[in-house]
Write a protein that holds these residues in place. Sequence first.
Motif, PDB file in Angstrom:
ATOM      1  N   GLU A   1       0.959  -1.342  -0.029  1.00 32.93           N
ATOM      2  CA  GLU A   1       0.061   0.087  -0.091  1.00 32.93           C
ATOM      3  C   GLU A   1       1.004   1.277   0.022  1.00 32.93           C
ATOM      4  O   GLU A   1       0.396   2.188  -0.707  1.00 32.93           O
ATOM      5  N   ALA A   2       2.124   1.175   0.685  1.00 33.05           N
ATOM      6  CA  ALA A   2       2.736   2.638   0.626  1.00 33.05           C
ATOM      7  C   ALA A   2       3.141   2.836  -0.610  1.00 33.05           C
ATOM      8  O   ALA A   2       3.394   3.963  -0.921  1.00 33.05           O
ATOM      9  N   TYR A   3       3.612   1.844  -1.519  1.00 30.16           N
ATOM     10  CA  TYR A   3       4.174   2.186  -2.771  1.00 30.16           C
ATOM     11  C   TYR A   3       3.105   2.376  -3.895  1.00 30.16           C
ATOM     12  O   TYR A   3       3.070   3.338  -4.729  1.00 30.16           O
ATOM     13  N   LEU A   4       1.801   1.856  -3.677  1.00 28.09           N
ATOM     14  CA  LEU A   4       0.638   2.263  -4.409  1.00 28.09           C
ATOM     15  C   LEU A   4       0.387   3.716  -3.802  1.00 28.09           C
ATOM     16  O   LEU A   4      -0.189   4.224  -5.159  1.00 28.09           O
ATOM     17  N   ARG A   5       0.442   4.294  -2.716  1.00 30.24           N
ATOM     18  CA  ARG A   5       0.122   5.502  -2.624  1.00 30.24           C
ATOM     19  C   ARG A   5       0.883   6.582  -3.383  1.00 30.24           C
ATOM     20  O   ARG A   5       0.608   7.553  -3.903  1.00 30.24           O
ATOM     21  N   VAL A   6       2.410   6.245  -3.396  1.00 31.13           N
ATOM     22  CA  VAL A   6       3.183   6.836  -4.091  1.00 31.13           C
ATOM     23  C   VAL A   6       2.920   7.040  -5.497  1.00 31.13           C
ATOM     24  O   VAL A   6       2.911   8.121  -6.132  1.00 31.13           O
ATOM     25  N   VAL A   7       2.662   5.800  -6.225  1.00 33.10           N
ATOM     26  CA  VAL A   7       2.155   5.840  -7.588  1.00 33.10           C
ATOM     27  C   VAL A   7       0.855   6.639  -7.853  1.00 33.10           C
ATOM     28  O   VAL A   7       0.919   7.430  -8.942  1.00 33.10           O
ATOM     29  N   ARG A   8      -0.003   6.498  -6.845  1.00 29.74           N
ATOM     30  CA  ARG A   8      -1.257   7.187  -7.161  1.00 29.74           C
ATOM     31  C   ARG A   8      -1.042   8.774  -7.028  1.00 29.74           C
ATOM     32  O   ARG A   8      -1.909   9.366  -7.599  1.00 29.74           O
ATOM     33  N   SER A   9      -0.090   9.415  -6.519  1.00 25.75           N
ATOM     34  CA  SER A   9      -0.097  10.552  -6.143  1.00 25.75           C
ATOM     35  C   SER A   9       0.996  11.113  -7.130  1.00 25.75           C
ATOM     36  O   SER A   9       1.162  12.418  -7.152  1.00 25.75           O
ATOM     37  N   THR A  10       1.657  10.519  -8.147  1.00 26.09           N
ATOM     38  CA  THR A  10       2.661  11.100  -8.955  1.00 26.09           C
ATOM     39  C   THR A  10       2.010  10.652 -10.477  1.00 26.09           C
ATOM     40  O   THR A  10       3.071  10.451 -11.325  1.00 26.09           O
ATOM     41  N   VAL A  11       0.720  10.591 -10.577  1.00 24.07           N
ATOM     42  CA  VAL A  11       0.348  10.365 -12.009  1.00 24.07           C
ATOM     43  C   VAL A  11       0.835  11.498 -12.985  1.00 24.07           C
ATOM     44  O   VAL A  11       0.087  12.703 -12.971  1.00 24.07           O
ATOM     45  N   PRO A  12       1.492  11.208 -13.974  1.00 24.11           N
ATOM     46  CA  PRO A  12       1.981  12.448 -14.844  1.00 24.11           C
ATOM     47  C   PRO A  12       0.943  12.634 -15.894  1.00 24.11           C
ATOM     48  O   PRO A  12       0.224  11.744 -16.326  1.00 24.11           O
ATOM     49  N   PRO A  13       1.002  13.865 -16.599  1.00 23.34           N
ATOM     50  CA  PRO A  13       0.162  14.036 -17.690  1.00 23.34           C
ATOM     51  C   PRO A  13       0.598  13.126 -19.009  1.00 23.34           C
ATOM     52  O   PRO A  13       1.531  12.662 -19.022  1.00 23.34           O
ATOM     53  N   ARG A  14      -0.368  12.764 -19.781  1.00 23.49           N
ATOM     54  CA  ARG A  14       0.062  12.050 -20.998  1.00 23.49           C
ATOM     55  C   ARG A  14       0.801  12.847 -21.977  1.00 23.49           C
ATOM     56  O   ARG A  14       0.598  14.253 -22.188  1.00 23.49           O
ATOM     57  N   SER A  15       1.817  12.070 -22.701  1.00 29.70           N
ATOM     58  CA  SER A  15       2.445  12.759 -23.719  1.00 29.70           C
ATOM     59  C   SER A  15       1.803  12.803 -25.173  1.00 29.70           C
ATOM     60  O   SER A  15       1.352  11.607 -25.410  1.00 29.70           O
ATOM     61  N   PRO A  16       2.073  13.702 -25.780  1.00 26.04           N
ATOM     62  CA  PRO A  16       1.596  13.627 -27.143  1.00 26.04           C
ATOM     63  C   PRO A  16       2.437  13.226 -27.987  1.00 26.04           C
ATOM     64  O   PRO A  16       1.986  12.700 -29.379  1.00 26.04           O
ATOM     65  N   ARG A  17       3.618  12.836 -27.793  1.00 26.30           N
ATOM     66  CA  ARG A  17       4.619  12.241 -28.671  1.00 26.30           C
ATOM     67  C   ARG A  17       4.572  10.816 -28.898  1.00 26.30           C
ATOM     68  O   ARG A  17       4.177  10.167 -27.969  1.00 26.30           O
ATOM     69  N   ARG A  18       4.710  10.510 -30.224  1.00 27.92           N
ATOM     70  CA  ARG A  18       4.543   8.993 -30.560  1.00 27.92           C
ATOM     71  C   ARG A  18       5.791   8.551 -31.450  1.00 27.92           C
ATOM     72  O   ARG A  18       6.126   9.406 -32.315  1.00 27.92           O
ATOM     73  N   VAL A  19       6.362   7.253 -30.926  1.00 30.31           N
ATOM     74  CA  VAL A  19       7.219   6.962 -31.946  1.00 30.31           C
ATOM     75  C   VAL A  19       7.242   5.233 -31.918  1.00 30.31           C
ATOM     76  O   VAL A  19       6.415   4.746 -31.233  1.00 30.31           O
ATOM     77  N   VAL A  20       7.881   4.761 -32.914  1.00 30.51           N
ATOM     78  CA  VAL A  20       7.808   3.174 -32.961  1.00 30.51           C
ATOM     79  C   VAL A  20       8.443   2.597 -31.559  1.00 30.51           C
ATOM     80  O   VAL A  20       9.876   3.139 -31.602  1.00 30.51           O
ATOM     81  N   ALA A  21       7.935   2.047 -30.751  1.00 38.96           N
ATOM     82  CA  ALA A  21       8.702   1.568 -29.460  1.00 38.96           C
ATOM     83  C   ALA A  21       8.704   0.024 -29.157  1.00 38.96           C
ATOM     84  O   ALA A  21       7.715  -0.547 -29.819  1.00 38.96           O
ATOM     85  N   HIS A  22       9.644  -0.528 -28.572  1.00 37.11           N
ATOM     86  CA  HIS A  22       9.528  -2.061 -28.426  1.00 37.11           C
ATOM     87  C   HIS A  22       8.488  -2.028 -27.201  1.00 37.11           C
ATOM     88  O   HIS A  22       7.930  -3.169 -27.235  1.00 37.11           O
ATOM     89  N   ALA A  23       8.390  -1.159 -26.218  1.00 37.71           N
ATOM     90  CA  ALA A  23       7.420  -0.969 -25.118  1.00 37.71           C
ATOM     91  C   ALA A  23       7.267  -1.981 -24.122  1.00 37.71           C
ATOM     92  O   ALA A  23       6.535  -2.232 -23.248  1.00 37.71           O
ATOM     93  N   ASP A  24       8.338  -2.835 -24.095  1.00 34.83           N
ATOM     94  CA  ASP A  24       8.663  -3.848 -23.045  1.00 34.83           C
ATOM     95  C   ASP A  24      10.003  -4.275 -22.732  1.00 34.83           C
ATOM     96  O   ASP A  24      10.614  -5.193 -22.706  1.00 34.83           O
ATOM     97  N   LEU A  25      10.831  -3.171 -22.806  1.00 32.97           N
ATOM     98  CA  LEU A  25      12.218  -3.062 -23.123  1.00 32.97           C
ATOM     99  C   LEU A  25      13.052  -3.469 -21.656  1.00 32.97           C
ATOM    100  O   LEU A  25      13.507  -2.505 -20.986  1.00 32.97           O
TER     101      LEU A  25
END
Length: 263
Positions: free
Chosen positions: A143-167
């Motif tokens: 729960e302590a880690y989940l609180r950190v994640v929930r409190s630091t959600v950044p805005p979505r980026s408009p940039r798009r590239v060809v990505a591996h996405a699981d590197l």
Amino acid sequence: MTDTAAERAVRARRAHAPELVDQPLHRLGHGLDNVAFGSAGLVLRVANGRDVRREAELLKLLAPRLPIPIPVPVFADEAAGVLGYRPLPGRPLLGRAPAPGTAALLGRFLRDLHAVDPAAVDDFLERDDADPAEWLDDLEGPEAYLRVVRSTVPPRSPRRVVAHADLGAEHLLDDGSGVTGVIDWSDAAVTDPALDFARLYRDFGPSFLDETLLAYGGLSDAAPRIEFFARCAALEDLAYGRRTGRREYAEAAQRSFAWLFPL
């Protein structure tokens, strides 16, 4: 009755490499989306789904453009959901320290990958919004880690590239002297470039990330997204390792908490 992964691999081998039908088939490993088998110099990667043609086309397009080898398909059997390719040397870096120079090499690799025109892959890559808010769905962990994640959600980026996405480390092959291959492109997408740095940060730490970004040429305003995606990926691997008994995933995730969650 649904065929097992091994049965699908055998069927694809019989259709595309009949000269190997008398050779033993041995299991190489598995992840969430695939199971890989080896047979006399051929890797048979069985997908959970059946759509391997698009990945095969992507690999053929990318292979001559990248500074690190990637699998080059020998065949793509859509009916069986099996991709066949010659094995690359080395073994996954999961749980191991990378050789000197690995970060810079991966930075150059990602620079070249992200320079590929997304229009060139329209026929075989999906676009992924990579909305950080959606990464919170079904996320589990302490729960302590989940609180950190929930409190630091950044805005979505408009940039798009060809990505591996699981590197992550599990998809980087290394022979002891350096990276010899990048495998498992089943999650590749046209998406936020930050995704390709997140798991490198998770697995190898902040200094490695800095060196990778330096060789890449920098990625302005991406730091909050890289950190957020890395934290989510670490929690996902912790849950996966505990659920499946794959201790190497859980242990690697726990090591990463030292720099991802300085509580």
